[in-house]
Design a protein around this motif. Structure first.
Motif, short mmCIF file in Angstrom:
data_model
loop_
_atom_site.label_atom_id
_atom_site.label_comp_id
_atom_site.label_asym_id
_atom_site.label_seq_id
_atom_site.Cartn_x
_atom_site.Cartn_y
_atom_site.Cartn_z
N LEU A 206 0.87 -1.22 0.10
CA LEU A 206 0.14 -0.06 0.02
C LEU A 206 0.79 1.31 -0.19
O LEU A 206 1.77 1.37 0.48
CB LEU A 206 -1.01 -0.05 1.31
CG LEU A 206 -2.09 1.14 1.10
CD1 LEU A 206 -3.01 0.63 0.15
CD2 LEU A 206 -2.65 0.97 2.67
N SER A 207 0.43 2.33 -0.88
CA SER A 207 1.29 3.42 -0.83
C SER A 207 1.44 4.09 0.24
O SER A 207 0.46 3.95 1.51
CB SER A 207 0.67 4.50 -1.98
OG SER A 207 -0.50 5.19 -1.44
N GLU A 208 2.29 4.97 0.71
CA GLU A 208 2.36 5.67 2.16
C GLU A 208 1.21 6.46 2.37
O GLU A 208 0.63 6.48 3.44
CB GLU A 208 3.66 6.55 1.94
CG GLU A 208 4.94 5.75 1.85
CD GLU A 208 6.45 6.54 2.06
OE1 GLU A 208 6.06 7.81 1.82
OE2 GLU A 208 7.28 5.93 2.20
N GLU A 209 0.85 7.31 1.20
CA GLU A 209 -0.32 8.20 1.39
C GLU A 209 -1.52 7.37 1.80
O GLU A 209 -2.44 7.79 2.86
CB GLU A 209 -0.66 8.83 -0.01
CG GLU A 209 -1.92 9.91 0.06
CD GLU A 209 -2.04 10.48 -1.33
OE1 GLU A 209 -3.03 11.35 -1.39
OE2 GLU A 209 -1.49 10.00 -2.15
N LYS A 210 -1.82 6.21 1.18
CA LYS A 210 -2.98 5.47 1.32
C LYS A 210 -2.81 4.84 2.87
O LYS A 210 -3.73 4.84 3.62
CB LYS A 210 -3.22 4.46 0.47
CG LYS A 210 -3.50 4.63 -1.02
CD LYS A 210 -5.06 5.21 -0.75
CE LYS A 210 -5.64 5.43 -2.27
NZ LYS A 210 -5.76 4.48 -3.05
N GLU A 211 -1.76 4.40 3.17
CA GLU A 211 -1.40 3.94 4.60
C GLU A 211 -1.73 5.05 5.70
O GLU A 211 -2.47 4.65 6.82
CB GLU A 211 -0.45 3.36 4.75
CG GLU A 211 0.04 2.74 5.87
CD GLU A 211 1.46 1.91 6.13
OE1 GLU A 211 1.52 1.19 6.91
OE2 GLU A 211 2.10 1.85 5.02
N GLN A 212 -1.42 6.37 5.39
CA GLN A 212 -1.51 7.37 6.23
C GLN A 212 -3.20 7.43 6.40
O GLN A 212 -3.76 7.63 7.50
CB GLN A 212 -1.00 8.45 5.83
CG GLN A 212 0.46 8.50 6.23
CD GLN A 212 1.42 9.59 5.45
OE1 GLN A 212 0.57 10.65 4.93
NE2 GLN A 212 2.42 9.65 5.70
N GLN A 213 -4.09 7.55 5.16
CA GLN A 213 -5.12 7.45 5.31
C GLN A 213 -6.03 6.52 6.14
O GLN A 213 -6.96 6.70 6.67
CB GLN A 213 -6.03 7.61 3.77
CG GLN A 213 -5.39 8.77 2.91
CD GLN A 213 -5.77 8.58 1.58
OE1 GLN A 213 -6.53 7.84 1.16
NE2 GLN A 213 -5.39 9.54 0.79
N LEU A 214 -5.52 5.35 5.95
CA LEU A 214 -5.82 4.07 6.37
C LEU A 214 -5.91 4.19 7.94
O LEU A 214 -7.00 3.77 8.74
CB LEU A 214 -5.10 2.81 6.00
CG LEU A 214 -5.60 1.45 6.57
CD1 LEU A 214 -7.14 1.13 6.34
CD2 LEU A 214 -4.67 0.47 6.14
N GLU A 215 -4.90 4.66 8.40
CA GLU A 215 -4.54 4.83 10.01
C GLU A 215 -5.48 5.72 10.49
O GLU A 215 -5.79 5.44 11.54
CB GLU A 215 -3.10 4.99 10.22
CG GLU A 215 -2.67 4.96 11.43
CD GLU A 215 -1.26 5.81 11.81
OE1 GLU A 215 -0.99 5.73 12.84
OE2 GLU A 215 -0.57 5.58 10.98
N VAL A 216 -5.68 6.79 10.03
CA VAL A 216 -6.69 7.56 10.66
C VAL A 216 -8.04 7.27 10.51
O VAL A 216 -8.79 7.45 11.30
CB VAL A 216 -6.27 9.10 9.91
CG1 VAL A 216 -7.39 10.02 10.33
CG2 VAL A 216 -4.87 9.69 10.04
N ALA A 217 -8.35 6.89 9.22
CA ALA A 217 -9.65 6.32 9.25
C ALA A 217 -10.12 5.15 9.90
O ALA A 217 -11.31 5.12 10.52
CB ALA A 217 -9.96 5.82 7.68
N THR A 218 -9.15 4.18 10.30
CA THR A 218 -9.42 3.03 10.89
C THR A 218 -9.54 3.47 12.60
O THR A 218 -10.45 2.93 13.19
CB THR A 218 -8.15 1.93 10.89
OG1 THR A 218 -8.05 1.64 9.60
CG2 THR A 218 -8.41 0.78 11.84
#
Length: 367
Positions: A206-218
């Protein structure tokens, strides 16, 4: 009566960009929306004859209608990644609750023949999925007679190689797997010093941008939903939106092991196995889903599951008996759809595809 639904998550949706998620290959009639939570008496109505009790994990189509009794409440994960809540007595069309203008899903698909040859060490996990782990644990199908396996990971300039006797190995290379890159996995089975079976698949980081989005959204989801089952279903749908199919499978397996889920949960696990190309495992879950759908007397869901099973059985077929089973399932799907009133254009198109599939399968049966 005025509509009364509200967006549950605020921060979550701010991190989801429209059109960023690639639509997954979907089995026949997989529902684009899914119920997360039900409080009180809530019914799902398709037509006058087809009305079911709502429950967490049940899929919803755009032509369905939710009917809430006094004091009832229902939370839905929509296909466009919005989470909606309906909390007033009355009837509400799902197409109005979940805007269909930007749906990431389609209800129809075609598939190529499965690579799940039991004589090959095909990759099971992580397979055709995105992951966030820097040192993933790889697992594959054991091959009879194999004494060892050679595992290679190739991508982004990396060429990693190891040999093991079992069917599990963790990547422990010095090079860090790069976000946004696809890595191919080649597994070769050996009997002594002679190789006799090879299989290839892969995964993406997963891209770094998407992983950051994932962490916050989770984190946002965890704050919004305290109930284990509700949070699990929300996470599954969210993981699927991000193509984190391995994570979705893990959550669904745990959810099933902890209780007695309805047909919708089994169907979702089967769909996710389908997405990563493990059709044998998908079929096993579709069978369980069909049994549950029959118990729920959900005719529309029965039809979609029978069609999915027919297609999967055809793809996995190795004998005339398999083709006959596939034809029987597809015919059963048509019978189920015939029991529905006022077919939608989408259902009519689905029936046409099922009829085409049935003709093709019958052509494979020796007369």
């Amino acid at each position: 009566m005025p509509t009364s639904w509200s967006r549950i998550t605020g921060v979550l949706l701010g991190f989801i960009l429209w059109g960023t998620a690639n639509p997954a290959l979907l089995a026949f009639g997989i529902s684009p929306h899914r119920i997360l939570r039900v409080e009180g008496e809530v019914k799902v109505k398709r037509d006058r004859k087809n009305i079911w009790n709502a429950y967490p994990g049940l899929g919803l189509n755009n032509n369905h209608r939710l009917v809430l009794s006094s004091g009832a409440k229902v939370t839905i994960y929509c296909s466009n990644a919005q989470i909606r809540e309906v909390s007033s007595i009355g009837g509400y069309p799902v197409s109005g609750i979940c805007s269909i203008n930007r749906s990431n899903n389609s209800n129809l698909c075609t598939l190529v023949r499965t690579p799940e040859d039991p004589n090959n060490p095909y990759l099971i996990s992580p397979r055709n999925t995105k992951i966030t782990e820097s040192q993933p644990l790889l697992s594959w199908h054991p091959v009879a007679g194999a004494t060892s396996y050679r595992v290679e990971i190739i991508g982004a300039g990396l060429e990693w190689l190891t040999e093991v006797e079992g069917t599990l190995v963790r990547y422990d290379g010095a090079e860090v797997l790069q976000p946004g890159w696809y890595y191919g996995v080649k597994i070769t089975a050996y009997k002594g010093e002679k190789n006799f079976a090879v299989s290839s698949a892969g995964f993406s980081i997963l891209s770094e941008e998407k992983e950051q989005q994932l962490e916050v959204a989770t984190q946002e989801l965890e704050e919004q939903f305290s109930e284990g089952e509700v949070l699990a279903l929300a996470l599954v749908n969210f993981y699927r939106d991000y193509e984190l199919y391995d994570d979705a499978i893990e959550v669904l397996q745990r959810l099933i092991s902890e209780g007695q889920p309805g047909a919708g949960v089994y169907q979702l696990l089967g769909q996710t196995y389908w997405d990563v190309g493990l059709l044998g495992l998908a079929k096993a879950q579709f069978v369980k889903a069909l049994e549950a759908a029959e118990a729920e007397e959900n005719l529309a869901l029965q039809g979609s599951l029978q069609a999915s099973l027919g297609v999967v059985t055809d793809l996995l077929a190795t004998t005339q008996a398999d083709f006959q089973e596939a034809a029987k399932l597809l015919q059963g799907a048509l019978v189920s759809y015939q029991g529905l009133e006022e077919l939608t254009a989408e259902e009519a198109a689905r029936i046409a595809l099922i009829e085409d599939s049935l003709v093709e399968v019958k052509g494979k049966i020796e007369q």
